[in-house]
Design a protein around this motif. Sequence first.
Motif, mmCIF file in Angstrom:
data_model
loop_
_atom_site.group_PDB
_atom_site.id
_atom_site.type_symbol
_atom_site.label_atom_id
_atom_site.label_comp_id
_atom_site.label_asym_id
_atom_site.label_seq_id
_atom_site.Cartn_x
_atom_site.Cartn_y
_atom_site.Cartn_z
ATOM 1 N N SER A 90 43.611 46.588 38.094
ATOM 2 C CA SER A 90 44.483 47.470 36.761
ATOM 3 C C SER A 90 45.535 45.976 35.523
ATOM 4 C CB SER A 90 45.523 48.579 37.235
ATOM 5 O OG SER A 90 44.917 49.158 38.138
ATOM 6 N N ILE A 91 46.167 45.420 36.494
ATOM 7 C CA ILE A 91 46.950 44.391 36.138
ATOM 8 C C ILE A 91 46.470 43.293 35.382
ATOM 9 C CG2 ILE A 91 48.813 42.570 36.027
ATOM 10 C CD1 ILE A 91 50.075 44.313 38.444
ATOM 11 N N VAL A 92 44.939 43.331 35.502
ATOM 12 C CA VAL A 92 44.350 42.071 34.786
ATOM 13 C C VAL A 92 43.461 43.308 33.113
ATOM 14 C CG1 VAL A 92 42.234 41.355 35.033
ATOM 15 C CG2 VAL A 92 43.458 40.602 36.623
ATOM 16 N N CYS A 93 43.281 44.291 33.466
ATOM 17 C CA CYS A 93 42.979 44.624 32.834
ATOM 18 C C CYS A 93 44.182 45.565 31.356
ATOM 19 C CB CYS A 93 42.271 45.922 33.039
ATOM 20 S SG CYS A 93 40.773 46.660 34.094
ATOM 21 N N MET A 94 44.905 45.416 32.291
ATOM 22 C CA MET A 94 46.035 45.888 30.430
ATOM 23 C C MET A 94 46.182 44.395 30.140
ATOM 24 S SD MET A 94 48.811 48.233 32.652
ATOM 25 C CE MET A 94 48.368 48.000 33.988
ATOM 26 N N GLY A 95 46.156 43.224 31.218
ATOM 27 C CA GLY A 95 46.363 42.043 29.796
ATOM 28 C C GLY A 95 45.491 41.699 29.278
ATOM 29 N N ALA A 96 44.168 41.459 29.716
ATOM 30 C CA ALA A 96 43.080 41.507 28.887
ATOM 31 C C ALA A 96 43.274 42.488 27.583
ATOM 32 C CB ALA A 96 41.419 42.144 29.708
ATOM 33 N N LEU A 97 43.837 43.888 27.469
ATOM 34 C CA LEU A 97 44.051 44.045 26.303
ATOM 35 C C LEU A 97 45.118 43.483 25.463
ATOM 36 C CD1 LEU A 97 43.790 48.007 27.871
ATOM 37 C CD2 LEU A 97 41.606 46.584 26.121
ATOM 38 N N ALA A 98 45.732 42.632 25.528
ATOM 39 C CA ALA A 98 46.560 42.523 25.243
ATOM 40 C C ALA A 98 45.960 41.190 24.217
ATOM 41 C CB ALA A 98 47.851 41.283 26.111
ATOM 42 N N TRP A 99 44.124 40.391 24.745
ATOM 43 C CA TRP A 99 43.497 39.200 24.046
ATOM 44 C C TRP A 99 42.556 39.403 23.494
ATOM 45 C CZ3 TRP A 99 47.212 35.882 23.664
ATOM 46 C CH2 TRP A 99 48.442 35.715 24.409
ATOM 47 N N ILE A 115 37.558 53.069 36.767
ATOM 48 C CA ILE A 115 37.022 53.189 37.949
ATOM 49 C C ILE A 115 38.516 53.012 39.032
ATOM 50 C CG2 ILE A 115 35.759 51.565 39.173
ATOM 51 C CD1 ILE A 115 34.121 51.495 36.815
ATOM 52 N N VAL A 116 39.113 51.330 38.389
ATOM 53 C CA VAL A 116 40.226 51.514 39.712
ATOM 54 C C VAL A 116 40.996 52.236 39.771
ATOM 55 C CG1 VAL A 116 39.713 48.689 39.274
ATOM 56 C CG2 VAL A 116 40.903 49.513 37.614
ATOM 57 N N SER A 117 41.561 53.259 38.194
ATOM 58 C CA SER A 117 42.389 54.195 38.713
ATOM 59 C C SER A 117 41.819 55.377 39.797
ATOM 60 C CB SER A 117 43.009 55.335 37.295
ATOM 61 O OG SER A 117 41.865 55.635 36.650
ATOM 62 N N ALA A 118 40.585 55.566 39.441
ATOM 63 C CA ALA A 118 40.545 56.539 41.243
ATOM 64 C C ALA A 118 40.599 56.506 42.253
ATOM 65 C CB ALA A 118 38.957 57.225 40.189
ATOM 66 N N ILE A 119 39.852 54.847 42.091
ATOM 67 C CA ILE A 119 40.279 54.541 43.878
ATOM 68 C C ILE A 119 41.912 54.143 44.011
ATOM 69 C CG2 ILE A 119 40.030 53.110 44.926
ATOM 70 C CD1 ILE A 119 37.161 51.799 42.795
ATOM 71 N N SER A 120 42.613 53.721 42.951
ATOM 72 C CA SER A 120 44.131 53.447 43.721
ATOM 73 C C SER A 120 44.681 55.181 44.070
ATOM 74 C CB SER A 120 45.057 53.405 42.558
ATOM 75 O OG SER A 120 45.208 54.288 41.495
ATOM 76 N N MET A 121 44.623 56.473 43.673
ATOM 77 C CA MET A 121 44.306 57.307 43.653
ATOM 78 C C MET A 121 43.715 58.049 44.808
ATOM 79 S SD MET A 121 45.610 60.689 43.373
ATOM 80 C CE MET A 121 45.978 61.359 41.373
ATOM 81 N N ILE A 122 42.529 57.201 45.365
ATOM 82 C CA ILE A 122 42.305 57.744 47.122
ATOM 83 C C ILE A 122 42.483 56.807 47.545
ATOM 84 C CG2 ILE A 122 40.391 57.892 48.010
ATOM 85 C CD1 ILE A 122 39.053 58.027 45.286
ATOM 86 N N ALA A 123 42.984 54.975 47.403
ATOM 87 C CA ALA A 123 43.605 54.876 49.013
ATOM 88 C C ALA A 123 44.798 54.718 48.943
ATOM 89 C CB ALA A 123 43.557 53.170 47.706
ATOM 90 N N ALA A 124 46.119 55.237 47.696
ATOM 91 C CA ALA A 124 47.042 55.498 48.180
ATOM 92 C C ALA A 124 47.600 56.788 49.154
ATOM 93 C CB ALA A 124 48.197 55.090 47.188
ATOM 94 N N SER A 125 46.259 57.133 48.689
ATOM 95 C CA SER A 125 46.492 58.426 49.480
ATOM 96 C C SER A 125 46.651 58.210 51.164
ATOM 97 C CB SER A 125 46.093 59.513 49.097
ATOM 98 O OG SER A 125 46.019 60.053 47.457
ATOM 99 N N LEU A 126 44.715 57.992 50.929
ATOM 100 C CA LEU A 126 44.390 57.788 51.932
ATOM 101 C C LEU A 126 45.779 56.302 53.169
ATOM 102 C CD1 LEU A 126 40.475 56.373 51.821
ATOM 103 C CD2 LEU A 126 41.681 58.561 53.535
ATOM 104 N N TRP A 127 45.499 55.018 52.847
ATOM 105 C CA TRP A 127 46.919 54.746 53.154
ATOM 106 C C TRP A 127 47.918 55.401 54.027
ATOM 107 C CZ3 TRP A 127 51.904 52.970 52.735
ATOM 108 C CH2 TRP A 127 52.020 51.909 53.229
ATOM 109 N N LEU A 128 49.284 56.302 52.837
ATOM 110 C CA LEU A 128 50.189 56.627 53.182
ATOM 111 C C LEU A 128 49.740 57.946 54.401
ATOM 112 C CD1 LEU A 128 53.086 56.653 52.373
ATOM 113 C CD2 LEU A 128 52.930 58.623 51.212
#
Length: 392
Positions: A90-99, A115-128
Amino acid sequence: MNASSSIFAQRYALGPSLAAAAVLAIGMGFGRFAFTGLYPLMISDQILTVYSGTLAASANYAGYLAGALLVARARPSDARGLSIATAIISIVCMGALAWIHGPWAIVVIRGLAGIVSAISMIAASLWLLQHMGHAHGAPLLYSGVGAGIVLSAELIAAGHAAGLDSSMIWLVLAISSLVMVLVAMPALGAQPKPELHFGRDGSSAREDNSSILDAVRLIVIYGLAGFGYVITATYLPLLIKGALGSVNPIEVWAVFGLGAVPSCFLWHTLQVRYGTRFSLVLNLVVQAIGVVLPALDHSALSYLTSALLVGGTFMGTVTIAMPAARRVAHAVRFNMLAGMTAAYGIGQIVGPLVANALYTSSHTFTGSLFTAMGTLILAAILAIGVGPAHIR
């Protein structure tokens, strides 16, 4: 730390919950929803047109669905690695939009961000919720989305006031996200509690059948909720354009996010006290009222109230539904959280398509908002039938 703060920290698993919330703040609040605030600025900077911006938004919604499907069989033990990976991407995607300023390249980047936002929702929920076993951390976890929306909106507003263009603001967002993930990293290495088991031990075939029905019902309800909220979330800046005088529309978007932060605790408390059925029905009805308000009244107060009500309920739906899904996950062969997220993604794709079709024929969003309200009311009616074995 006094006794009351110690009890709060233990109840909500403060360290792990804040770390998981940071993952959602980066992947969802920044990586996904900051585009809503920066979209008008990117148009004024002539980086995007309305058409290419619409394609970028659509790619993000499609990416969200694809991300959910990609991790449909993810295990709780995979969640920590996925959480860290999605934050970094996600950070790389934001940085890429700067250039990167090519419209089609931006469409691709926004698709990847979805794609990564959906995976972050699932991964954070699964983890916690499953790997760590901290079910009571759900409100703090999902408040990360609202906190990310508020923080990114204020950074956008501050950057705009300081004369920064949209590219530099994307860089500011990327750097801020990097700081968050570095702070969260140690807590993401926490060891899990013994896993809690729900439902299967000693359950009868009748109870399992009830669980399957509840699982299907929850998935359908969640998909309808995705359709219902996304029209307001997508078109709110257009709805309020010119209605608030000199007030920057990004501040109304901040109100949307601000409503989401405490709402997670409110809806979790209602769920614990009154059960999933009551809290989910109430949540969806209140959300329906918030969605339709701008169609009934075109005043500034109506728009602000709509932002507060929808912002104060859409993450509440997640806070109620995701732990409920965990309790019936044993009844299905796929990852229930991923199935829920995929359904939500489908709703988010269909919603803007319907809104655009209705707007083309009527040149107003009134029909779209009433359609969204009807969808949320239908979801509330379905929620009435959620089985008693999984009310709490």
